[in-house]
Design a protein around this motif. Structure first.
Motif, mmCIF file in Angstrom:
data_model
loop_
_atom_site.group_PDB
_atom_site.id
_atom_site.type_symbol
_atom_site.label_atom_id
_atom_site.label_comp_id
_atom_site.label_asym_id
_atom_site.label_seq_id
_atom_site.Cartn_x
_atom_site.Cartn_y
_atom_site.Cartn_z
ATOM 1 N N MET A 1 0.851 -1.188 0.000
ATOM 2 C CA MET A 1 0.000 0.000 0.000
ATOM 3 C C MET A 1 0.895 1.250 0.000
ATOM 4 O O MET A 1 2.014 1.202 0.479
ATOM 5 N N PRO A 2 0.361 2.363 -0.520
ATOM 6 C CA PRO A 2 1.225 3.550 -0.650
ATOM 7 C C PRO A 2 1.565 4.238 0.670
ATOM 8 O O PRO A 2 2.586 4.909 0.764
ATOM 9 N N GLY A 3 0.709 4.116 1.714
ATOM 10 C CA GLY A 3 1.018 4.785 2.975
ATOM 11 C C GLY A 3 0.569 6.232 2.992
ATOM 12 O O GLY A 3 -0.358 6.617 2.267
ATOM 13 N N THR A 4 1.233 7.033 3.827
ATOM 14 C CA THR A 4 0.863 8.445 4.000
ATOM 15 C C THR A 4 1.898 9.346 3.342
ATOM 16 O O THR A 4 3.098 9.196 3.593
ATOM 17 N N LEU A 5 1.435 10.290 2.546
ATOM 18 C CA LEU A 5 2.346 11.259 1.917
ATOM 19 C C LEU A 5 2.451 12.500 2.803
ATOM 20 O O LEU A 5 1.439 13.051 3.226
ATOM 21 N N ILE A 6 3.672 12.936 3.068
ATOM 22 C CA ILE A 6 3.891 14.202 3.782
ATOM 23 C C ILE A 6 4.045 15.259 2.680
ATOM 24 O O ILE A 6 4.941 15.125 1.838
ATOM 25 N N CYS A 7 3.194 16.269 2.687
ATOM 26 C CA CYS A 7 3.174 17.173 1.528
ATOM 27 C C CYS A 7 2.864 18.610 1.924
ATOM 28 O O CYS A 7 2.639 18.911 3.094
ATOM 29 N N ASP A 8 2.846 19.482 0.915
ATOM 30 C CA ASP A 8 2.496 20.875 1.172
ATOM 31 C C ASP A 8 1.024 20.968 1.538
ATOM 32 O O ASP A 8 0.202 20.194 1.055
ATOM 33 N N GLU A 9 0.745 21.974 2.334
ATOM 34 C CA GLU A 9 -0.618 22.196 2.799
ATOM 35 C C GLU A 9 -1.605 22.371 1.628
ATOM 36 O O GLU A 9 -2.738 21.879 1.678
ATOM 37 N N GLU A 10 -1.123 23.004 0.557
ATOM 38 C CA GLU A 10 -1.992 23.261 -0.606
ATOM 39 C C GLU A 10 -2.442 21.957 -1.272
ATOM 40 O O GLU A 10 -3.434 21.934 -1.997
ATOM 41 N N ILE B 1 -3.530 19.348 0.156
ATOM 42 C CA ILE B 1 -4.519 18.608 0.936
ATOM 43 C C ILE B 1 -5.899 19.182 0.635
ATOM 44 O O ILE B 1 -6.141 20.373 0.831
ATOM 45 N N VAL B 2 -6.763 18.338 0.135
ATOM 46 C CA VAL B 2 -8.055 18.833 -0.335
ATOM 47 C C VAL B 2 -9.002 19.085 0.839
ATOM 48 O O VAL B 2 -9.506 20.183 1.037
ATOM 49 N N GLU B 3 -9.210 18.050 1.641
ATOM 50 C CA GLU B 3 -10.159 18.192 2.738
ATOM 51 C C GLU B 3 -9.434 18.452 4.040
ATOM 52 O O GLU B 3 -8.885 17.539 4.651
ATOM 53 N N GLN B 4 -9.408 19.708 4.453
ATOM 54 C CA GLN B 4 -8.664 20.052 5.660
ATOM 55 C C GLN B 4 -9.568 20.002 6.890
ATOM 56 O O GLN B 4 -10.615 20.649 6.922
ATOM 57 N N GLN B 5 -9.185 19.207 7.875
ATOM 58 C CA GLN B 5 -9.911 19.159 9.146
ATOM 59 C C GLN B 5 -9.437 20.316 10.023
ATOM 60 O O GLN B 5 -8.345 20.843 9.803
ATOM 61 N N VAL B 6 -10.229 20.664 11.037
ATOM 62 C CA VAL B 6 -9.756 21.683 11.989
ATOM 63 C C VAL B 6 -8.610 21.090 12.807
ATOM 64 O O VAL B 6 -7.545 21.679 12.940
ATOM 65 N N VAL B 7 -8.833 19.887 13.347
ATOM 66 C CA VAL B 7 -7.770 19.178 14.063
ATOM 67 C C VAL B 7 -7.409 17.938 13.256
ATOM 68 O O VAL B 7 -8.283 17.158 12.878
ATOM 69 N N THR B 8 -6.130 17.768 12.962
ATOM 70 C CA THR B 8 -5.668 16.627 12.167
ATOM 71 C C THR B 8 -5.200 15.479 13.046
ATOM 72 O O THR B 8 -5.336 14.311 12.676
ATOM 73 N N GLY B 9 -4.615 15.808 14.189
ATOM 74 C CA GLY B 9 -4.062 14.730 15.000
ATOM 75 C C GLY B 9 -3.870 15.126 16.453
ATOM 76 O O GLY B 9 -3.876 16.308 16.815
ATOM 77 N N ILE B 10 -3.729 14.101 17.296
ATOM 78 C CA ILE B 10 -3.471 14.281 18.731
ATOM 79 C C ILE B 10 -2.138 13.600 19.023
ATOM 80 O O ILE B 10 -1.932 12.453 18.632
ATOM 81 N N ALA B 11 -1.257 14.321 19.690
ATOM 82 C CA ALA B 11 0.033 13.724 20.062
ATOM 83 C C ALA B 11 0.176 13.794 21.580
ATOM 84 O O ALA B 11 -0.495 14.589 22.236
ATOM 85 N N PHE B 12 1.031 12.957 22.116
ATOM 86 C CA PHE B 12 1.291 13.052 23.555
ATOM 87 C C PHE B 12 2.755 12.775 23.826
ATOM 88 O O PHE B 12 3.414 12.050 23.079
ATOM 89 N N SER B 13 3.252 13.394 24.879
ATOM 90 C CA SER B 13 4.645 13.203 25.243
ATOM 91 C C SER B 13 4.734 12.920 26.732
ATOM 92 O O SER B 13 4.263 13.708 27.558
#
Ligand code: ADP
Ligand code: ASP
Ligand code: MG
Length: 411
Positions: A240-249, A251-263
């Motif tokens: 499978m192709p996986g996730t592409l890290i790309c320019d913001e432009e 990305i077609v459907e932009q969510q308000v929050v994309t992800g949650i991280a924790f440290s």
């Protein structure tokens, strides 16, 4: 024909059987007519073991020797993968960082890549030879000493090599099939993202998502390296192709929050009743900065008498005792009443470019956490993220609560 960098992390090369599986992924790309440079990590658990040996040998070990020790894990896997490739009829040779060379700063243990000479690798491609490169390591030219790039640094080796040899793509193969809305090991309802913007990935990585080393994202962003995160456990014949890290432009459907991280790598210090006068923050934080202690969240509270104030801040756990000792030594100068510390805290962050144009995103989280009875010790916000510091025992509950709140759960 394309030129590719393929990076395989520790779990992907954990034993000979998995190394053979990696060889099959490489074979697929070679047989498709591509020029391939592979970057490998040490077998999973190996680097931890090597780090522990150094600490066991001496509490105050020489960091140059630490690098000599910990760089060895990647030397082993680079040689083994070259052998596994030769075994299935693919021309291959191993490369250590110094042989390329990958030149770095002399910040042993977390060196920065300064330049990479891609000419030797290109000569290998001309001989139809796969380059199998030991990740994580380089050399400081003036001293001639081996260096390492900080934990998780093979990601950065891979992206930097891709930039140096002008690769068409850099594929980071790991034990998950892409970047998720949060760590899928904590939240089973996490969703895989098809695309994630560089800025968001940078925040996610620096706020605790260890799927990519922060510097690798910086390098990919600056040099516009087309980077994918994908799984080495997919069928090598049909991945499978996986996730592409790309320019913001892009990305077609932009969510308000994309992800949650924790440290979990957080510690909190509170100075009680520090005298409230100009220069007091400088008197606390300048010495910490000079001692190379990274201060993150800061809260200052004015107390009732307007003469004293409480100051709370966080540091990485590894610097907790050092920071505490440094401030204790300045107790008279700073004039504080007491110094309190807590190690059992965690920082939870929500990240999304959409926050730039939406108000009240963080406020919703405060309410949702309060409803679960989770107390917030500190808050920071910036343009595309906010973070809260809470008791570590609530980590999973808080991550899941925010994941649901922002509509990230998979259906
Ligand atoms: P490698 O050894 O291949 O470099 P790492 O262990 O460094 O792999 O990174 C992969 C791990 O990152 C995954 O197993 C996963 O638990 C963790 N992770 C944390 N946050 C995320 C996220 N948002 N998306 C995917 N994986 C994540
Ligand atoms: N082996 C090193 C580490 O565990 C580098 C890497 O895997 O990226 O930190
Ligand atoms: Mg990693």
């Amino acid at each position: 024909m394309a030129r590719l960098v393929m990076k395989f992390g520790g779990t992907s090369v954990a034993n000979i059987e998995r190394i053979r599986n990696v060889a099959q992924h490489v074979k697929r790309e070679v047989e498709a007519g591509n020029e391939v440079a592979v970057v490998v990590s040490a077998m999973s658990g190996k680097t931890n073991e090597l780090v522990a040996w150094c600490a066991d040998a001496s509490k105050l070990y020489d960091k140059r020797e630490y690098d000599a020790v910990v760089a060895s894990g990647e030397q082993v896997t680079s040689g083994l993968l070259a052998i596994a490739l030769q075994e299935i009829g693919i021309g291959a040779r191993s490369w250590q960082g110094w042989q390329i060379p990958i030149l770095t700063s002399d910040a042993h243990g977390s060196a920065r890549i300064e330049s990479i000479d891609g000419s030797g690798l290109a000569e290998g491609f001309a001989r139809k030879e796969v380059a199998v490169i030991a990740g994580f390591q380089g050399i400081h030219e003036a001293s001639g000493r081996l260096t390492t790039l900080g934990r998780g640094g093979s990601d950065t080796s891979a992206v930097a090599i891709a930039a140096a040899i002008k690769a068409d793509r850099c594929d980071i193969y790991t034990d998950v099939d892409g970047v998720y809305t949060t760590d899928p090991r904590i939240v089973p309802k996490a969703r895989r993202l098809d695309r994630v913007a560089f800025e968001e990935m940078l925040e996610m990585a620096s706020l605790g998502a260890k799927v990519l080393q922060v510097r690798s994202v910086e390098v990919a962003m600056v040099h516009k390296v087309k980077t994918f995160v994908r799984s080495s456990f997919d069928d090598p014949a049909n991945p499978m192709p996986g996730t592409l890290i790309c320019d913001e432009e892009d990305i077609v459907e932009q969510q308000v929050v994309t992800g949650i991280a924790f440290s979990r790598d957080e510690a909190q210090l509170t100075l009680r009743r520090v005298s409230d006068k100009p220069g007091v923050a400088a008197a606390i934080f300048v010495p910490l900065a000079e001692a190379n202690i990274n201060v993150d969240m800061i809260i200052q509270v004015v107390s009732d008498d307007a003469k004293t104030t409480d100051i709370t801040f966080t540091v990485p756990q590894a610097d907790f005792e050092r920071a505490r000792a440094l401030l204790e030594a300045k107790r008279d100068e700073l004039g504080f009443a007491s110094l309190q510390g807590a190690n059992d805290v965690v920082k939870i962050s929500a990240i999304g470019i959409g926050m730039r144009s939406h108000a009240g995103v963080a406020a919703r989280a405060f309410k949702a956490l309060a409803e679960k009875g989770i107390n917030i010790r500190a808050i920071t916000t910036s343009e595309i993220k906010f973070s809260v510091l809470i008791d570590a025992e609530y980590t999973e509950l808080a991550v899941r609560t925010l994941h649901t709140l922002y509509g990230l759960d998979k259906a």
